[in-house]
Every structure is written in C-alpha cells, then in structure tokens.
Design a protein around this motif. Structure first.
Motif, short mmCIF file in Angstrom:
data_model
loop_
_atom_site.label_atom_id
_atom_site.label_comp_id
_atom_site.label_asym_id
_atom_site.label_seq_id
_atom_site.Cartn_x
_atom_site.Cartn_y
_atom_site.Cartn_z
N VAL A 398 0.84 -1.20 0.00
CA VAL A 398 0.00 0.00 0.00
C VAL A 398 0.88 1.25 0.00
CG1 VAL A 398 -1.72 1.33 1.30
CG2 VAL A 398 -1.93 -1.17 1.13
N GLY A 399 1.96 1.21 0.78
CA GLY A 399 2.88 2.35 0.83
C GLY A 399 3.51 2.63 -0.52
N VAL A 400 3.90 1.57 -1.25
CA VAL A 400 4.50 1.74 -2.58
C VAL A 400 3.51 2.40 -3.53
CG1 VAL A 400 5.32 0.50 -4.62
CG2 VAL A 400 6.14 -0.16 -2.35
N VAL A 401 2.26 1.94 -3.50
CA VAL A 401 1.25 2.51 -4.41
C VAL A 401 0.94 3.96 -4.04
CG1 VAL A 401 -1.09 2.27 -5.31
CG2 VAL A 401 0.26 0.23 -4.84
N ILE A 402 0.93 4.27 -2.74
CA ILE A 402 0.68 5.65 -2.32
C ILE A 402 1.80 6.57 -2.82
CG2 ILE A 402 0.60 7.19 -0.32
CD1 ILE A 402 -0.99 5.04 1.15
N LEU A 403 3.04 6.12 -2.71
CA LEU A 403 4.16 6.93 -3.23
C LEU A 403 4.00 7.17 -4.74
CD1 LEU A 403 7.24 5.43 -1.34
CD2 LEU A 403 6.21 7.68 -1.02
N CYS A 404 3.61 6.13 -5.46
CA CYS A 404 3.37 6.29 -6.90
C CYS A 404 2.22 7.24 -7.16
CB CYS A 404 3.09 4.93 -7.54
SG CYS A 404 4.50 3.79 -7.54
N LEU A 405 1.18 7.17 -6.32
CA LEU A 405 0.04 8.08 -6.48
C LEU A 405 0.46 9.52 -6.33
CD1 LEU A 405 -3.01 8.70 -6.69
CD2 LEU A 405 -3.17 8.27 -4.22
#
Length: 425
Positions: A398-405
C-alpha cells in the motif's frame, strides 16, 4: 433532502446493507422528501444505464474470464517468467509483470486476481514465499487491472463526466507502468533481504520458446490497444473484439475452452456485470438528486474556500478518496463522486483526464485496503487464508502505491505526455 439522503446512506452502510442497495434506498428517501413523482426513479435508473460506452463493461469482464478458462493467462505467466524469472525474487516479479500484461485486456482487478493468482500464488508458496506475502502481492499487483487500459473504472469516469474514454485509456499507460516497476523493485529487495527466491528460475523456459508458445496470447493486448489508438475501432468495439479473439484462441488454437467451461464463464460474467450495472443505476439516481439539490455548486464553493491552491486541493481530495475507497466500492465511488469533484478540479486548473487518472488510481487502493478490499478477499480465497493474516505484509505494498500516487498527482506529464502525443491536433 440531501442531508436525509447522505445520513440514511451512512446508516445503511453501518447496518452492513450492500452498497448498491444502500444508495438506492437513500435515493428513494430523497425522492420522497423532495415530493417528486415516483416515475422519476424509473427514468433516472434507465438514464444511468442508457450510455453506449457502458456496453464495453460486460465484454471486458467476459474477455478476462475467457482468458482464464482458455489457457491464455497461463501462457502469459510462462512468458513473464521467461523475462524476469531468472533473477532472485523472479517469481514474485513474474506475478507483477503477468498482471500488467493481463490488465491490458481484462479491465478488471478481480478477474486479474483470480486468473493470475490461481497459477502464481501456489507457485510462490511452493518456492518458499510466505503465503500471506504471496496473497498480498497478488492482490496489490492485480490493482493494475484497473489502471493499465482498458479499464472499467475509467469507462465509468468517462461516462459520468463526458470525458474521452480513449484519452483516459492512454493516460493510464505510464502510471500503470510506474506502479508495476515500483512493485517489482520492492519485491526484489524483499527477496534479497529475506533470502527468498533463489530457485525461482527452475523450470523457466528460454525467452524465445516461451514467446513462441505465448505469442497469440501476447498479441491480444496489441490488437486491442493498437486498434483503439490506431482508430480502427472504439474502446467499446474493442471489448467485443477481445471476446471474439479469446474464444477463437481458447477454443480453436489452444483447445482448452470446452462448451461446459464457456457456459460457466458466461454465467460468471453475467453475474459480475449485473452487480456493476446495479451499482451504476442506483448511483445515477443518487447523483441526479444531489445535482438537483445544488450539492455540486455548494461543494465547489466550500472546497474553494478551504483550499486556496491546486496543491492543497489535490492533497485534500487524495486523502478523502483514500478513506472513501476503504469503505465504498470503486464503481459506486466514481459514479457518485466524479461529477461532483471534477467541476471543482477544473476551477483549480486540473486537466479532466489527469483528474480521472488520480481518482482511478486512488480508489483502486480501496481494492487492497481493509475492510472491504475486493482484491484481498479474492486473493485470500485463492490462497485459502483468513483476511487478518495478510494485513501486515500488505502495508508495504500500500505504501509503494501511495508513493506512486503522489508522483502521478503532482507530475501531470506522466499521465498527459503520451495522451498529448497521440491526440496532438
């Protein structure tokens, strides 16, 4: 009226009434409070569904299910493993790459979870990966099913806001690649740190033989996306082409698709389509009543007073959508919220296509966050695990996707660069 609708909807949510039913019952309460004729209900339910681009939804769902039943997804897995399976953690990277390829046809994250997860979750467990990690990875990578085009949520955003479906599709390519590469980088580091995946290359076919076995499967996204951007057919027509191609390859070439499987696949696809259409119809009535009550204008005025910069507005919207996505199904969220938020985004100078990508990526996070993440339930079903066991390993994903977001949100060129190149006047 609007207060009654929102409060009653939240009460129904709290009572665990299904999302679509909650929205419908709240809308009925709004119609009664406003003193409108009940004929409005039937008119607006029909109007919400009477939109040509929505025809693509059942066909993309069916195409994804046919790919699974006809052996196409299995060939994609073999090819992806031949590309990245040779490195440490290669099997986990194969999961992400396969989801990226599968997403270029299916348009659904749940279909991607089942089709790819049924093959790779057991394979990762056999190679020593913890089962909770394997399930978390599959759920997270399958999110790419709604980001890399074609995408059902993008179609819903386009229909709800009169935005170009083709422009949304091509704007999702680079964000999808960014998230896919970021996930592969994380799982590679995870495998290195935990001494996993050293034997992931065992049984891996060389690149050329695997390509020869999978080239018809790999040709499918090329035909679909090439046809759309080449002006040969529309995204809606592309969904029909995807179905016909999947039937032909699965039945005639691979000979894996039996008539019994075809019947079961059609039944599963009809049920999935009916669920989405029921949500869209009820959300359409709900949106009509909110618009009639002047909520979009009031919301725009309030947000303009709270946020005085585009940076702050986008940060606030992302925070709100992240929370909403945890509790409300993605399709319903888009159909209800997109018509309300887009006019405000335009006031802050946000491109409508860019805003659509932000909404889709953000709400897709809801598919992998408890308590109602549909991808989590699908991955748990495949891995035969209770939900609580995969929550901890899920947090880094989830953290990786939030950074990408955040990158997608504040670097519009990532989404719009390819769009501007293809649709340059």
């Amino acid at each position: 009226m609007s207060q009654l609708m929102i409060v009653s909807m939240l009460i129904f949510f709290g009572l665990s009434v299904p999302v679509a039913v909650s929205i419908g019952l709240a809308s009925l309460a709004g119609v009664g409070a406003a003193g409108l004729p009940w004929l409005v209900v039937a008119q607006q339910l029909f109007a919400a569904l009477d939109k040509y681009p929505l025809v693509a939804i059942p066909f993309f769902i069916l195409a994804g299910n046919l790919m699974e039943a006809g052996g196409i997804s299995e060939r994609m897995v073999e090819f992806a493993k031949s590309v990245v399976g040779g490195i440490q953690g290669g099997l986990a990277c194969t999961c992400v790459l396969t989801c990226m390829i599968f997403a270029a046809v299916a348009g659904s994250s749940v279909a991607t979870t089942f089709a790819v997860g049924a093959i790779l979750i057991p394979a990762m467990i056999r190679h020593g990966y913890p089962a909770p990690f394997a399930a978390s990875l599959q759920a997270s990578a399958a999110e790419l099913g709604v980001i890399i085009p074609p995408s059902i949520p993008m179609i819903l955003f386009a229909v709800s806001t009169d935005t170009s479906t083709g422009e949304l599709f091509i704007a999702g390519v680079m964000p999808g690649i960014l998230i896919g590469v970021a996930l592969m980088f994380y799982v590679w580091i995870y495998a290195k740190r935990n001494n996993l995946g050293k034997r992931d290359g065992e049984g891996r076919l060389p690149l050329w033989p695997s390509f020869k076995r999978a080239w018809l499967a790999l040709l499918m996204p090329v035909i679909i996306l090439g046809g759309i951007y080449g002006g040969i057919f529309t995204p809606t027509e592309a969904s029909v082409v995807a179905v016909m191609y999947a039937v032909f390859v699965g039945k005639v070439i691979y000979r894996r698709l039996t008539f019994r499987q075809l019947s079961a696949t059609l039944h599963k696809s009809v049920v999935s389509t009916a669920v989405i259409m029921f949500v869209i119809a009820n959300a359409g009535l709900f949106s009509f009543l909110l618009n009639r009550a002047g909520i979009p204008d009031a919301l725009g005025t309030w947000l303009a007073q709270v946020f005085d910069t585009k940076f702050g507005f986008l940060m606030g919207v992302n925070a709100a959508l992240f929370v909403i996505g945890m509790f409300i199904e993605t399709s319903a969220s888009i159909v209800v919220l997109a018509p309300l938020l887009l006019p405000v985004a335009l006031q802050f100078g946000v491109d409508p296509v860019h805003f659509g990508i932000i909404m889709v990526v953000n709400l897709a996070l809801g598919m992998i966050t408890p308590p109602f993440g549909v991808n989590l339930f699908a991955a748990c079903a495949v891995a035969k695990l209770p939900l609580e066991r995969i929550v901890k390993p899920l947090v880094p994903f989830v953290g990786v996707v939030i950074l990408c977001l955040m990158v997608i949100t504040y670097w519009p060129g990532l989404s719009l660069g390819l769009r501007d190149l293809v649709y340059a006047k």
